[in-house]
Design an enzyme around this catalytic site. Structure first.
Site, mmCIF file in Angstrom:
data_model
loop_
_atom_site.group_PDB
_atom_site.id
_atom_site.type_symbol
_atom_site.label_atom_id
_atom_site.label_comp_id
_atom_site.label_asym_id
_atom_site.label_seq_id
_atom_site.Cartn_x
_atom_site.Cartn_y
_atom_site.Cartn_z
ATOM 1 C CB SER A 1 35.059 37.559 46.087
ATOM 2 O OG SER A 1 35.501 36.518 46.908
ATOM 3 C CG ASP B 1 35.327 31.064 41.904
ATOM 4 O OD1 ASP B 1 36.121 30.922 42.858
ATOM 5 O OD2 ASP B 1 34.874 32.168 41.559
ATOM 6 C CG HIS C 1 37.894 34.244 43.125
ATOM 7 N ND1 HIS C 1 36.728 33.620 43.518
ATOM 8 C CD2 HIS C 1 38.046 35.309 43.973
ATOM 9 C CE1 HIS C 1 36.198 34.259 44.539
ATOM 10 N NE2 HIS C 1 36.976 35.288 44.824
#
Length: 515
Positions: A228, A454, A484
């Site tokens: 991320s 995602d 995610h």
């Protein structure tokens, strides 16, 4: 969160001295090692996490009995003045399970946010990286401004309870004025309580900390696993120190070419896609979907629930009620992983009957609130790092102009994410740039993984990152999945490609697709 996009671990995107800004723009900081490289880390048993890290007990041993060890590294508060004041950077590691002869070095993790504590997150998922531990020490850290690394402090727990209950999708002039006033008050508390640290929590600062970490860990190269926001941090590191990059993997990739506004709009589309996929999954099962008869019915009923909560909250976790904001936040949190979809189904079903406990628990998780009512500093750090990084300062009037486009992107999350853009208004520190520089000419291959489902870091960002890193550097891999990230899905194809590169140096073919 009511005043900005969800964290990038959750997703979306720091003024330093002229020297730091110049180096960030130009790259190529490989000519000499940075300050304080001669310090020796003293590894000891890990204490229980601090309140700022999320609290709880000391990390449990890994399967097989290996203990986690913690240490503190000294880093300059201001990298433009490396001989000035220092701060502590909290580290954690699990030593390799393999033979010393097979050990490659340390594998440093950043799990995103920005604002997430690596000291608490790595032990929580350590067993998932058992294969990688056969040749690496697993290492993570609290980035500066986070947890025990000069953690940013803004409002206290009681104030945060009120702040996270506010109406983050205002409908009239009075509500809009109140939201802007609340943001200004929160940002003022950050300056009052952490003003000395605020100018020094940029991603470029954290990248320099990682290079110092590489040195004190005794590694010639930084082997890295970024997830991320950790992909943005990794990209900035590769830009600043291309010749120091070892084997690196970016998973759930932030688009480095976007402004903060474009990132928020991308998240609106991403969370809407995830909601659509949730509705399709629920209504396609053999048993009836308890939250709607058709895909559209599911979304219509959720929209009605949120509309009703705007004027009449329901019972949450007493004494707090489930507001429209808390429910939206909880729904967003549940879309980060397909594993959370059953909780979303149950939470919606109960909320339709007037019980908002599950959705509020999900919202609390997003905001870093523990069952004891204490907050970690994830949201304070998230705001501080984003506002120090991102140059844009969006006004109420600007957001009002952009609302139609956000609503088109997502009828459910559009307002929520658009109004989040005012989060850096009246911030005490000037933002650094419109978007990060991740060009890394001369770096070795970096595996960049995008997940087609995602919500927080939409799939398109992986290709943009691979291109921005430069020809021969970014190696794109696609995972056709939900949630995610990709490696934590346990997909055999993804894990095989990542493990093959990190453990054996086998670069996957760019364009590889895993289903």
């Amino acid at each position: 969160m009511p005043t900005q996009s969800p964290p990038r671990t959750t997703a979306v995107a720091a003024t330093a001295a002229l020297l730091v800004a110049t180096l960030a723009a130009c790259g190529g900081s490989d000519s000499k090692d940075e300050a304080l490289p001669d310090q020796k880390l003293s590894w000891k048993d890990c204490p229980a996490p601090s309140a700022a890290e999320g609290g709880g007990g000391a990390p449990s041993p890994l399967p097989g009995g290996a203990e986690w060890q913690c240490a503190t590294m000294k880093a300059p508060l201001d990298w433009a003045d490396p001989k000035g004041d220092t701060i502590d950077i909290a580290l954690i590691r699990a030593e390799t399970s393999g033979d010393d002869d097979d050990r490659i070095g340390s594998l440093v993790f950043n799990f995103g946010g920005p604002g997430g504590s690596g000291v608490t997150t790595l032990p929580a998922f350590g067993a998932d990286y058992a294969k990688l531990r056969t040749r690496y020490d697993l290492v993570s850290f609290d980035p500066r401004g986070v947890g025990r690394s000069a953690g940013i402090k803004c409002e206290d727990d009681e104030q945060l309870d009120e702040y996270f209950q506010q109406d983050s999708t205002p409908d009239d002039d009075a509500e809009k004025k109140k939201l802007v006033e609340n943001v200004k008050s929160f940002n003022g508390a950050c300056e009052k309580n952490s003003g000395k640290t605020l100018p020094h929590v940029r991603t470029t600062d954290a990248a320099r900390d990682m290079d110092l970490m590489r040195q004190v860990l005794g590694d010639d190269k930084l082997h890295y696993f970024g997830i991320s926001y950790g992909t943005e941090l990794g990209g900035v590191y590769a830009h600043l120190f291309p010749k120091k990059v070892g084997r690196a993997v970016f998973d759930a990739v932030v688009d480095p070419t976007q402004t903060a506004e474009q990132g928020s709009l991308g998240q609106a589309k991403g969370f809407q896609l995830a909601l659509d996929n949730f509705a399709k999954d629920c209504t396609s099962k053999v048993t009836d979907c308890p939250v709607g008869d058709t895909e559209q019915d599911v979304k219509d009923k959720i929209a009605k629930l949120l509309d009703d909560l705007d004027s009449k909250p329901i019972t949450g976790l007493p004494p707090r009620e489930l507001t429209q904001t808390a429910a939206t936040n909880g729904i967003a949190q549940s879309l980060y992983s397909k594993d959370f979809w059953p909780y979303l189904t149950q939470g919606l079903e109960e909320a339709y009957d007037g019980d908002g406990k599950i959705l509020m628990s999900l919202s609390d998780s997003m905001n870093g609130r523990g069952e004891d009512g204490e907050y970690s500093n994830i949201q304070a750090a998230n705001v501080s790092i984003n506002c120090a990084d991102d140059k844009a300062r969006y006004t109420r009037e600007y957001v009002e102009q952009k609302l139609p486009g956000f609503r088109e992107a997502s009828p459910l999350f559009g307002d929520y994410l658009a109004w989040g853009m005012v989060g850096c208004t009246d911030w005490a520190v000037e933002g650094q740039a419109d978007h990060p520089n991740v060009g890394a000419e001369g770096a070795p291959p970096i595996v960049v993984i995008g997940n087609t489902g995602d919500p927080a870091t939409p799939y398109e960002g992986a290709r943009k990152m691979a291109q921005a890193l430069g020809k021969g550097v970014g190696v794109e891999l696609t995972y056709k999945g939900q949630g995610h990230g990709a490696y934590d899905s346990k997909n055999a194809c993804v894990r095989g490609a990542v493990n093959g590169y990190l453990l054996d140096g086998t670069v996957p073919k760019t364009g590889t697709v895993c289903g």
